[in-house]
Each structure stands twice: as C-alpha cells, then as structure tokens.
Write an enzyme that holds these catalytic residues in place. Sequence first.
Site, PDB file in Angstrom:
ATOM      1  N   LYS A  45     -43.900  25.122  44.598  1.00  0.00           N
ATOM      2  CA  LYS A  45     -44.097  26.102  45.667  1.00  0.00           C
ATOM      3  C   LYS A  45     -45.525  26.110  46.211  1.00  0.00           C
ATOM      4  O   LYS A  45     -45.777  26.699  47.258  1.00  0.00           O
ATOM      5  CB  LYS A  45     -43.686  27.495  45.176  1.00  0.00           C
ATOM      6  CG  LYS A  45     -42.197  27.632  44.945  1.00  0.00           C
ATOM      7  CD  LYS A  45     -41.422  27.637  46.249  1.00  0.00           C
ATOM      8  CE  LYS A  45     -39.934  27.501  45.997  1.00  0.00           C
ATOM      9  NZ  LYS A  45     -39.144  27.635  47.220  1.00  0.00           N
TER      10      LYS A  45
HETATM   11  C1  LIG Z   1     -38.125  26.931  39.238  1.00  0.00           C
HETATM   12  C2  LIG Z   1     -37.562  26.598  40.573  1.00  0.00           C
HETATM   13  N1  LIG Z   1     -36.717  25.586  40.666  1.00  0.00           N
HETATM   14  C3  LIG Z   1     -36.138  25.254  41.832  1.00  0.00           C
HETATM   15  C4  LIG Z   1     -36.387  25.946  42.981  1.00  0.00           C
HETATM   16  C5  LIG Z   1     -35.658  25.563  44.229  1.00  0.00           C
HETATM   17  O1  LIG Z   1     -36.441  25.060  45.244  1.00  0.00           O
HETATM   18  P1  LIG Z   1     -36.111  25.414  46.744  1.00  0.00           P
HETATM   19  O2  LIG Z   1     -36.484  26.848  46.951  1.00  0.00           O
HETATM   20  O3  LIG Z   1     -36.988  24.510  47.544  1.00  0.00           O
HETATM   21  O4  LIG Z   1     -34.672  25.199  46.985  1.00  0.00           O
HETATM   22  C6  LIG Z   1     -37.267  27.018  42.911  1.00  0.00           C
HETATM   23  C7  LIG Z   1     -37.505  27.831  44.059  1.00  0.00           C
HETATM   24  O5  LIG Z   1     -37.982  28.942  43.987  1.00  0.00           O
HETATM   25  C8  LIG Z   1     -37.874  27.354  41.678  1.00  0.00           C
HETATM   26  O6  LIG Z   1     -38.711  28.390  41.556  1.00  0.00           O
END
Ligand SMILES: Cc1ncc(COP(=O)(O)O)c(C=O)c1O
Length: 322
Positions: A45
């Site tokens: 992020k």
């Molecule tokens: C630990 C974790 N894995 C996967 C994701 C998924 O990513 P995306 O939000 O780009 O779909 C997030 C998103 O917040 C996350 O915090």
Amino acid sequence: MEKKCDSILDAIENTPLVRLNKFSEDFGFDIFAKCEFFSPTGSIKDRTAKYMIKKAEKEGKIKKGDTLIENSSGNMALSLAFVSIHLGYKLKVVVRDTISNEKLKMLYPLGADVIFADTSLPPESEDSYNNLAKKLAKKNGYYYLDQHNNRDNNEAHYNSTAPEIWEQTNGDFDYFIAGMGTGGTVGGVGKFLKEKRAKAKVIAVDIEGSIFYDYFKNKKLIKPKHYFLEGLGDEFLIGCADFSVIDGMVQVSDKESFSFNKTLLREEGVLAGGSSGAVIAAIYKMKNEIKKGSKVVTIFPDSAFRYLSTILDENWLKAKGF
Ligand SMILES: Cc1ncc(COP(=O)(O)O)c(C=O)c1O
C-alpha cells in the site's frame, strides 16, 4: 542492484521477485512472489498511498497541510500515515474494530488519528466501515482518498507494480495470481497485461464470505458473511474491482489461508502475511489445471510481523475456532 535513495519515500517500489523453491518443486511449476513487505512500512500500500496523494496534489485537489481521510484494513492507513509525514498532510483513518494490534500500535506513533468502525453494523449503515470516512469527509471538508472506488489506486499498480513485474520476468510468465481487496493490484496489473497482450492469465483470489467470487462467477450478489483474513474481499461491489481484466477467480477460506501462511513461514522461510497464505492456497487449488513447467507470478502484499497477535498466535486461532 544498489538501491540508493534521496528520501525514504523513494525506497518504495522496486521490490524483489523471489522464486519459492519449495512450493515450485512440490507443485511442479515455477512460482515467483513479488515481496512487497520490503517496502518502507512493510506493505504494497506504500505504492498506492504515494501515487494517490501525489496525483491528487498534481490535480490541485489537495495541498500541503490539508486533512486526508480513508478507510483501511490497516495497511493503507499505515502507508498514508507514512506518506503524509513526508508530504505534509494530516491524516484520519477509519479502521475496522477487528484490526490487528500490530497495525494499530504503529498507526499512533506515525501520527494518524484513528476512528474505529463497528464491524457488527450492517454495510448500509452510514457509520459502517465502508461509509463512515465518506460521511466525515463531507461533514468536515477532509479529502477522501477512497481507495475502494478511486481508480488512481489501480493506476498506481498499472504504472509501478506491473512494469516492474514485466521487467523482472521479461514478460515471460503464464499466470498472474493476486488477492483482491480493493481490486487495485489485480486490476492495475491485469489492465497492463491485457494491453501488452501478454500470454499470462490473470487470476484473482477472494476469501469465503466476500461477495466478489459469486459476482464474478454468476453475476449474483450474495449476502456477505464474516471472515477473519485481513486485506481480501468486500461486502459491496466497489469501483476499483475491475472484473473486465480478470480471466478467473479462486475462492479460499480463512482456514486454508492461515494454514498455508504457516507452511510458507515454516517450509519456505518467507515471512509474509495472511493474504500471502491465501494466494498460495489458491495456487494449490489450481495445481492440476496449471501445466507442469509453467511460470506463475504472485504478490505477497505484507509481512508476517503484522499478525503476531492474530493468525500467528495459537491462542487467537483456538479462540476463533481454527
Ligand atoms: C494484506 C493485504 N493483502 C492484499 C490486499 C489486496 O490488495 P488490493 O487492495 O490492491 O486488492 C490488501 C489490501 O488492503 C492487503 O492489505
């Protein structure tokens, strides 16, 4: 490769793509994971936060000193707090009251103002996790980044994650498999791969209880159920979930995700978080359909250190019935 940075903000991006040797041998095809836990706050992020704030700034929507607000499962909150320090913003974050302690304890020293959303509220409530940030932004004049509906999120991955993967693999891979939370990662990388007419199939991973899987398969909106895995899934259809670039979707359970997360740590020695366990569980489920000798690229969004008091704690697992 030497990574020399003028600021810690420049240490975001250019994460390593790592071959998972044990799983590759066991499954019969190469699995490479882009290890986003190498990023400054320990998650993917950081890319999204930096890109979204800089873009809003460039478009004149915000200026230094303004207050930003966002709802986040924790990782985006940390990344926004980190980027806000460097770019001079104040930050309010709405988190679920189930957020892991590790994420919460890091948010306070980074100066974020934390607001808890009651997860027992129905999704349509204006105080629910999905609606509270928007309500507060409107009432108080904060800038709502809205990572769930603002396609700048997808663009961040289209412009950074995707070209990095392309360069690291010379475009030579057969599957891109990634978890779907906001949909930014799989949507942004997926769009890039479709435009490149890459041979890679784009597969999203959803968690049982979330609505994405049934919507993708049958265009049906199911009633969401509670789940514990942080980062994947949603209870609403959201704007960043771009189903048009996804070729397939796999659904995994909390139990499968936590179990594969443990295997990942113990056998592969990779200290990634719960949603990384979820993608490995998904790849395991696809084991018979992926041809021997194929190349699979996946994303490990964050670190195991975020989950010491939850999925890596035997007492927590027992208390939650796992
Ligand atoms: C630990 C974790 N894995 C996967 C994701 C998924 O990513 P995306 O939000 O780009 O779909 C997030 C998103 O917040 C996350 O915090």
